[in-house]
Design an enzyme around this catalytic site. Structure first.
Site, short mmCIF file in Angstrom:
data_model
loop_
_atom_site.label_atom_id
_atom_site.label_comp_id
_atom_site.label_asym_id
_atom_site.label_seq_id
_atom_site.Cartn_x
_atom_site.Cartn_y
_atom_site.Cartn_z
N TYR A 105 -15.65 132.85 49.81
CA TYR A 105 -16.71 133.24 49.12
C TYR A 105 -17.51 132.33 48.79
CZ TYR A 105 -18.88 135.93 45.27
OH TYR A 105 -19.88 136.41 44.62
N ASP A 151 -18.01 124.02 50.10
CA ASP A 151 -18.24 124.83 48.96
C ASP A 151 -17.27 124.26 47.71
OD1 ASP A 151 -18.55 126.40 46.80
OD2 ASP A 151 -18.63 128.26 48.04
N LYS A 209 -19.13 126.30 38.35
CA LYS A 209 -17.73 126.38 37.35
C LYS A 209 -17.67 125.01 36.57
CE LYS A 209 -16.06 130.22 39.87
NZ LYS A 209 -16.11 130.67 41.18
C1 LIG Z 1 -17.33 131.32 42.11
C2 LIG Z 1 -17.69 130.78 43.51
C3 LIG Z 1 -19.05 130.91 44.04
C4 LIG Z 1 -20.30 131.50 43.34
O1 LIG Z 1 -20.40 131.28 42.07
P1 LIG Z 1 -21.31 132.02 41.00
O2 LIG Z 1 -21.42 131.01 39.79
O3 LIG Z 1 -20.15 133.11 40.60
O4 LIG Z 1 -22.43 132.59 41.65
C5 LIG Z 1 -19.26 130.27 45.11
N1 LIG Z 1 -18.19 129.68 46.08
C6 LIG Z 1 -17.18 129.53 45.36
C7 LIG Z 1 -16.17 128.65 46.32
C8 LIG Z 1 -16.70 130.26 44.15
O5 LIG Z 1 -15.42 130.31 43.91
#
Ligand SMILES: *Cc1c(COP(=O)(O)O)cnc(C)c1O
Length: 425
Positions: free
Chosen positions: A144, A239, A267
């Site tokens: 994701y 990511d 995060k």
């Molecule tokens: C949470 C997450 C996102 C998206 O971040 P948001 O602040 O929710 O837009 C992208 N990549 C990873 C790996 C994530 O866990």
């Protein structure tokens, strides 16, 4: 009734907000039932509107490394708020946070702040395309990267939970530039690179996956990706929205010993406020506006509230570098404890773990990619989730999500959690 007030609030929310929530996974669709509404939280504990207390294993999906309402972060937010929340004009604190992040993370010289992980990944891919002059990207099934169009192709997490990995609204034109490979399967990547010679701008992945449960990359896989990227002049995009400042000071790059070309954050870097970021070597970042032609902007980007919270969080990490080891040990304790109970009760399971990320899967075979993650017994998962909730343990409400421990969780909280697992089964 245990969840009376939450239930009333949910009914009211549904009248005005689609599905009653502002992010789909919160609605409990994957586990059934209704979400609880939180009134407040402190340290390891959440308190819902009915007065129930929970040990929190999601930590706002990762950001709260030291637990809820952590003193230094809250103080920074209050102090900044009193001086104005946003100016749309440069402030010193942006540079303070940038400098600190660049010093903590390997292979990055410059960083650009945005407001979410979604924005970070979306912008990083645009930069990769602008830098390489190529259009296609390779992503992995079950990874994701936020909800921007290019990534809603077999995305993990909430997107899978709903059984619609390819969301309506994403055009064929966009989808055709996103090539799909399987996690931990280097051959699937090689085949795509071969079939799309000279057309791939970047390979993007969660260096430790957390949106199809927690999945650890094999050494061959992650090293192989680095080699392919170097050979084929493809950028490797890590990511690290989940893993950054959680697995180690330098994130997964440091924990795995692999260099990425562009790194995305979210995060933890915002300490619980909406912050994302992407970073790379100076030569790559020079392509970004206003230095270069790749456009990217944000009215509230780098606002002092968010930067103050992020700076307090990263400063706390630097002052307490043992936090990563502590978290790892707590997670290991939890892992062993849960495995022991499930084995004793004869329940088929797999537990994956890396650092402070862990997931429990009710299936027979190792969980190494999206297909094996999707194989778990969802009925058992639902029983487990709701049983734990009743015992005052808040777990992620989907089998596709990783738990995120925070350091406010004590060994007595962990022991209580194991006790609850025993009761549930
Ligand atoms: C949470 C997450 C996102 C998206 O971040 P948001 O602040 O929710 O837009 C992208 N990549 C990873 C790996 C994530 O866990």
């Amino acid at each position: 009734m245990r969840y009376q007030r939450s239930s009333e609030l949910f009914a009211e929310a549904k009248k005005y907000i689609p599905g009653g929530v502002n992010s789909p996974v919160r609605a409990f669709k994957a586990v059934g039932g209704e979400p609880i509404f939180i009134k407040q939280a402190k340290g390891a504990y959440l308190y819902d509107e009915d007065g129930n207390q929970y040990i929190d294993y999601i930590s706002s999906w990762g950001p709260l490394l030291f637990g809820h309402a952590h003193g230094p972060v809250i103080n920074a937010v209050i102090e900044k708020a009193q001086k104005g929340t946003s100016f749309g004009i440069p402030t010193e604190v942006e540079t303070d946070l940038a400098k600190l992040a660049v010093n903590m993370v390997p292979n990055i010289d410059k960083i650009r702040f945005v407001n979410s992980g979604t924005e970070a990944c979306m912008s990083a891919v645009r930069l990769a395309r602008g830098y390489t002059g190529k259009d296609k990207i390779i992503k992995f099934a079950g990874c994701y990267h936020g909800h921007s169009d290019s990534f809603l192709i077999q995305a993990g997490s909430g997107a899978v939970t709903f059984g619609s990995p390819n969301s309506p609204g994403v055009t064929q034109g966009t989808a055709k530039d996103t090539l799909l490979a399987d996690y931990n399967n280097l051959e699937s990547v090689k085949a795509l690179v071969e079939a799309n010679k000279g057309e791939i701008a970047g390979i993007i992945l969660e260096p430790v996956a957390g949106n199809m449960g927690c999945i650890v990359p094999s050494e061959d896989f992650i090293k192989g990706l680095r080699e392919i990227c170097t050979q084929e002049e493809i950028l490797l995009l890590f990511d690290e929205v989940m893993t950054g400042f959680r697995l180690a000071k330098g994130g997964a790059q440091e924990a795995l010993g692999i260099d990425a070309d562009i790194v995305m954050f979210g995060k933890v870097i915002g300490g619980g406020l909406p912050v994302g970021a992407f970073a790379a070597r100076a030569e790559i970042m020079a392509h970004l506006a206003p230095e270069g032609p790749v456009y990217q902007a944000g009215t509230l980007s780098g606002n002092p509230l968010a930067m103050g919270a992020g700076l307090a969080m990263l400063t706390e990490i630097n002052q307490n570098p043992e936090v990563f080891d502590n978290l790892m040990q707590k997670t290991e304790y939890l892992h062993k404890g849960i495995a022991e109970v499930l084995t004793e009760k004869g329940i088929v399971h797999q537990i994956n773990r890396f650092g402070s990320m862990i997931s429990v899967h009710f299936c027979e075979h190792p969980v190494v990619d999206f297909a094996s993650s999707a194989n778990g017994n969802n009925d058992t998962f639902k029983k487990y989730f709701h049983g734990m909730l009743e015992q005052g343990i808040y777990l992620p409400p989907s089998a596709f999500e990783s738990y995120f421990l925070n350091d406010a969780i004590s060994y007595s909280d962990l022991a209580k959690t194991l006790e609850a697992v025993r009761k549930v089964f």
